[in-house]
Design a protein around this motif. Structure first.
Motif, PDB file in Angstrom:
ATOM      1  N   ASN A   1      11.176   3.794  -0.885  1.00 13.04           N
ATOM      2  CA  ASN A   1      12.371   3.063  -0.458  1.00 13.04           C
ATOM      3  C   ASN A   1      13.598   3.968  -0.523  1.00 13.04           C
ATOM      4  OD1 ASN A   1      13.037   3.224  -3.258  1.00 13.04           O
ATOM      5  ND2 ASN A   1      11.791   1.400  -3.629  1.00 13.04           N
ATOM      6  N   GLY A   2      14.753   3.407  -0.240  1.00 15.84           N
ATOM      7  CA  GLY A   2      15.986   4.186  -0.205  1.00 15.84           C
ATOM      8  C   GLY A   2      16.343   4.808  -1.541  1.00 15.84           C
ATOM      9  N   VAL A   3      16.023   4.119  -2.613  1.00 14.41           N
ATOM     10  CA  VAL A   3      16.323   4.670  -3.937  1.00 14.41           C
ATOM     11  C   VAL A   3      15.506   5.932  -4.182  1.00 14.41           C
ATOM     12  CG1 VAL A   3      16.215   4.230  -6.419  1.00 14.41           C
ATOM     13  CG2 VAL A   3      16.998   2.427  -4.880  1.00 14.41           C
ATOM     14  N   ALA A   4      14.256   5.924  -3.724  1.00 16.01           N
ATOM     15  CA  ALA A   4      13.407   7.116  -3.867  1.00 16.01           C
ATOM     16  C   ALA A   4      14.020   8.294  -3.105  1.00 16.01           C
ATOM     17  CB  ALA A   4      11.993   6.830  -3.357  1.00 16.01           C
ATOM     18  N   VAL A   5      14.539   8.007  -1.921  1.00 17.15           N
ATOM     19  CA  VAL A   5      15.148   9.080  -1.120  1.00 17.15           C
ATOM     20  C   VAL A   5      16.382   9.638  -1.842  1.00 17.15           C
ATOM     21  CG1 VAL A   5      16.212   9.682   1.085  1.00 17.15           C
ATOM     22  CG2 VAL A   5      14.262   8.113   1.018  1.00 17.15           C
ATOM     23  N   SER A   6      17.222   8.730  -2.360  1.00 19.87           N
ATOM     24  CA  SER A   6      18.402   9.179  -3.113  1.00 19.87           C
ATOM     25  C   SER A   6      17.995  10.044  -4.296  1.00 19.87           C
ATOM     26  CB  SER A   6      19.195   7.977  -3.642  1.00 19.87           C
ATOM     27  OG  SER A   6      19.890   7.367  -2.596  1.00 19.87           O
ATOM     28  N   ALA A   7      16.976   9.609  -5.017  1.00 19.42           N
ATOM     29  CA  ALA A   7      16.529  10.353  -6.191  1.00 19.42           C
ATOM     30  C   ALA A   7      16.045  11.745  -5.790  1.00 19.42           C
ATOM     31  CB  ALA A   7      15.413   9.591  -6.910  1.00 19.42           C
ATOM     32  N   PHE A   8      15.359  11.812  -4.669  1.00 15.56           N
ATOM     33  CA  PHE A   8      14.847  13.092  -4.156  1.00 15.56           C
ATOM     34  C   PHE A   8      16.008  14.045  -3.861  1.00 15.56           C
ATOM     35  CE2 PHE A   8      11.025  14.985  -2.041  1.00 15.56           C
ATOM     36  CZ  PHE A   8      11.636  16.081  -1.461  1.00 15.56           C
ATOM     37  N   VAL A   9      16.976  13.547  -3.101  1.00 15.93           N
ATOM     38  CA  VAL A   9      18.128  14.369  -2.701  1.00 15.93           C
ATOM     39  C   VAL A   9      18.924  14.809  -3.929  1.00 15.93           C
ATOM     40  CG1 VAL A   9      20.345  14.316  -1.481  1.00 15.93           C
ATOM     41  CG2 VAL A   9      18.296  13.339  -0.417  1.00 15.93           C
ATOM     42  N   ASN A  10      19.155  13.868  -4.850  1.00 16.50           N
ATOM     43  CA  ASN A  10      19.943  14.191  -6.038  1.00 16.50           C
ATOM     44  C   ASN A  10      19.251  15.234  -6.915  1.00 16.50           C
ATOM     45  OD1 ASN A  10      21.969  12.471  -5.300  1.00 16.50           O
ATOM     46  ND2 ASN A  10      21.217  10.737  -6.517  1.00 16.50           N
ATOM     47  N   THR A  11      17.925  15.180  -6.958  1.00 14.74           N
ATOM     48  CA  THR A  11      17.166  16.165  -7.735  1.00 14.74           C
ATOM     49  C   THR A  11      17.437  17.567  -7.201  1.00 14.74           C
ATOM     50  OG1 THR A  11      15.450  14.526  -8.148  1.00 14.74           O
ATOM     51  CG2 THR A  11      14.844  16.836  -8.486  1.00 14.74           C
ATOM     52  N   GLN A  12      17.358  17.693  -5.874  1.00 16.85           N
ATOM     53  CA  GLN A  12      17.593  18.999  -5.252  1.00 16.85           C
ATOM     54  C   GLN A  12      19.028  19.482  -5.521  1.00 16.85           C
ATOM     55  OE1 GLN A  12      15.663  21.080  -4.112  1.00 16.85           O
ATOM     56  NE2 GLN A  12      16.836  22.490  -2.839  1.00 16.85           N
TER      57      GLN A  12
ATOM     58  N   ALA B   1       0.827  -1.203   0.000  1.00 16.82           N
ATOM     59  CA  ALA B   1       0.000   0.000   0.000  1.00 16.82           C
ATOM     60  C   ALA B   1       0.866   1.260   0.000  1.00 16.82           C
ATOM     61  CB  ALA B   1      -0.934   0.002   1.206  1.00 16.82           C
ATOM     62  N   ILE B   2       1.979   1.230   0.766  1.00 17.48           N
ATOM     63  CA  ILE B   2       2.799   2.438   0.873  1.00 17.48           C
ATOM     64  C   ILE B   2       3.446   2.785  -0.474  1.00 17.48           C
ATOM     65  CG2 ILE B   2       4.846   1.154   1.682  1.00 17.48           C
ATOM     66  CD1 ILE B   2       3.828   4.646   2.867  1.00 17.48           C
TER      67      ILE B   2
ATOM     68  N   ALA C   1       4.372  -1.049  -6.183  1.00 15.43           N
ATOM     69  CA  ALA C   1       3.207  -0.227  -6.512  1.00 15.43           C
ATOM     70  C   ALA C   1       2.266  -0.978  -7.449  1.00 15.43           C
ATOM     71  CB  ALA C   1       3.659   1.080  -7.160  1.00 15.43           C
ATOM     72  N   SER C   2       0.974  -0.661  -7.364  1.00 10.25           N
ATOM     73  CA  SER C   2      -0.007  -1.375  -8.191  1.00 10.25           C
ATOM     74  C   SER C   2       0.156  -0.999  -9.661  1.00 10.25           C
ATOM     75  CB  SER C   2      -1.427  -1.036  -7.735  1.00 10.25           C
ATOM     76  OG  SER C   2      -1.815   0.216  -8.267  1.00 10.25           O
ATOM     77  N   PRO C   3      -0.199  -1.904 -10.575  1.00 12.30           N
ATOM     78  CA  PRO C   3      -0.055  -1.623 -12.005  1.00 12.30           C
ATOM     79  C   PRO C   3      -0.831  -0.372 -12.436  1.00 12.30           C
ATOM     80  CG  PRO C   3      -0.884  -3.868 -11.644  1.00 12.30           C
ATOM     81  CD  PRO C   3      -0.695  -3.262 -10.293  1.00 12.30           C
TER      82      PRO C   3
END
Lengths: 416, 112
Positions: free
Chosen positions: A225-236, A3-4, A95-97
């Motif tokens: 997940n951790g990859v999402a966090v990395s992507a967020f930080v790298n974007t900034q 769900a998350i 995530a759901s399709p």
């Protein structure tokens, strides 16, 4: 299915949708006041046309079961039906399709909207709509299948593209170059003054783009997940670094750091980090941003020498920024951020990744340019891409939409 | 009666208005105008493309005055608007045939 993960992808989808109105403000501010509604309309109509067409068929062409050779998806998901437990190839995604398909819908929307930036002040409204509809089916959907679907032929070559350096950025840049060459330059370009009518509008638009880009990149982890966090930080970090390097370039070369330059730099940084977001370390993101800011600042100055009127620099920012991102990913990618990724040249992976990233970039340039040129030519030869010289002089807001962006109010009356 | 028209630098406006009030001028009309004389324009840069802007923002003031007050008004405007640099503006005076105060219908110098 978690769900998350689905929650995060849905939130990200909304963030990515919000980028297109942001783009409309960014673009709207950069045109003359007689054409501001027309360019904003071309962004909003992309939301309308692409969303419906994506749900009916294009989403299935991109993410349906591979129809053979990794070239195109079949029609199994047409109408957003027959989704099952996973999208074809996305076995380990939480995530759901349906959430992934609607998230990806927003990517298609903004990529189509981006193209409008090259065509401002002179394209016929209906022709733009027809162009992006055909383009979605024959350019965007196949490319998305090649790169984003695990069954696509480029994905199978080991090409890494986290959030669309090829599908969104290089594709929009070179599709724009193609339609611009068919369309021709604006009358009076590049002698006549065509300065932005409202830089504050553009700056606010970039703020919205920046906000939405967190969904675009961090959402592309397709899970919380951790990859999402990395992507967020790298974007900034990439956006911030490119904002700085663009204005330093301006300060050195032209004496003044400009606000539009700062905003354009931030966009250039986010473009370049798009393919890299979940694959590189934070300090690599800073370097990628610094390089992208200077590379794109130089690129937007090329059109005056080469003579193509890519009016709002879709090629200079998105095309060039996307190329920078793909090449630098081949240098900086590291499995320490995403174990399912790869190592690049500077991180012990040798030349392999750099090779496939460059190959994917070249394939995208060639495919996007050639196909978009054919589509643009076909539209031009049938219904015509361009408005009359008189309409161009009067402005598209009045001649295409019978509206004015700014009026004193209280003038005129209703009826005849 | 005369109509005094002055084109001045926007940042001098407050001083000009104060100078006119101090000699008893009761009203004026302002327009934000653009123009150029010897000052010419300036340049702006957008993404490296340099634009030459010929027209410079100015304030255009119109002041209706009685014949005997014309020199005093012109001197007040010129004195307050002057910075001594290029682009300080121009003042010119035209004859004024008729003047009507809309509220009362008064005509001529009574309407000033």
């Amino acid at each position: 299915m978690q769900a998350i993960d689905t929650t995060w992808v849905l939130v990200s989808a909304a963030l990515v949708l919000f980028m297109t109105p942001g783009l409309a403000l960014f673009y709207g501010g950069m045109v003359r006041s007689k054409n501001v509604l027309a360019i904003m309309m071309n962004n909003y109509v992309a939301i309308g046309a692409v969303s419906v067409l994506w749900a009916v068929v294009a989403g299935s062409l991109a993410f349906g079961q591979d129809a053979g050779g990794g070239i195109i998806g079949n029609l199994s998901l047409a109408g957003l039906t027959g989704l099952g437990r996973h999208l074809a190839g996305f076995v380990h995604v939480g995530a759901s399709p349906m959430s992934i398909l609607v998230f990806q819908m927003m990517f298609a929307v903004i990529t189509a909207a981006l193209i409008s930036g090259g065509t401002v002040d002179r394209i016929k409204f209906t022709s733009f709509v027809v162009f992006i509809c055909i383009w979605l089916l024959v350019v965007y959907a196949p490319l998305a299948h090649w790169v984003f679907s695990p069954q696509g032929w480029l994905a199978k070559q080991g090409v890494l593209d986290f959030a669309g350096g090829t599908v969104v950025e290089i594709n929009s840049g070179f599709s724009t170059l193609a339609i611009v060459l068919v369309l021709g330059r604006r009358r009076g370009w590049s002698n006549e003054g065509m300065a932005p009518h409202s830089v504050p509008l553009s700056l606010f638009g970039v703020g919205i783009l920046w906000f939405g880009w967190f969904g675009f990149n961090a959402g592309s982890a397709l899970g919380m997940n951790g990859v999402a966090v990395s992507a967020f930080v790298n974007t900034q970090l990439a956006a911030a670094a490119a904002l700085l390097s663009w204005i330093v370039f301006e300060r050195v070369r032209e004496s003044y750091p400009t606000t539009l330059g700062a905003a354009s730099g931030a966009v250039a940084g986010m473009v370049a980090i798009t393919p890299c977001a979940g694959f590189v370390a934070p300090m690599a993101a800073v370097v990628i941003g610094l390089v992208a800011g200077v590379a794109c600042a130089m690129a937007v100055r090329m059109k005056f020498k080469l003579g193509y009127d890519d009016s709002l620099d879709v090629l200079g920012v998105h095309g060039v920024g996307g190329l920078v991102g793909m090449v630098l990913l081949g240098l900086f990618a590291t499995k320490s951020i995403d174990p399912s990724g790869a190592n690049g040249l500077f991180t012990g992976g040798g030349l392999h990744l750099l090779g496939v990233e460059c190959m994917a970039a070249v394939v995208t340039v060639a495919f996007s340019f050639a196909m978009s040129w054919l589509v643009a030519k076909a539209v031009d030869m049938t219904i015509g891409l361009r408005v009359s010289p008189e309409a161009e002089f009067t402005g598209l807001d009045l001649t295409q939409h019978a509206e004015s962006a700014y009026s004193l109010g209280g003038m005129g009356r209703i009826g005849n | 009666m005369k109509l005094v028209i002055a084109v001045v630098k926007p940042f001098r406006l407050d001083d000009v208005k104060r100078a006119l009030e101090s000699i008893g001028v009761k009203g004026m009309t302002l327009t934000e105008a653009q123009g150029f004389g010897r000052q010419r324009g300036h340049s702006e840069v957008y993404r490296g493309a340099e634009y030459t802007i010929d027209f410079v923002p100015k304030i255009r003031m119109e002041i209706a005055v009685a014949d005997e007050q014309v020199d005093e008004v012109v001197d007040a405007v010129v004195g307050a608007a002057r910075t001594g640099t290029i682009g300080d503006g121009k003042v010119w005076v035209q004859p004024l045939d008729t003047l009507v105060r809309v509220r009362t219908g008064e005509r001529g110098a009574d309407a000033l």
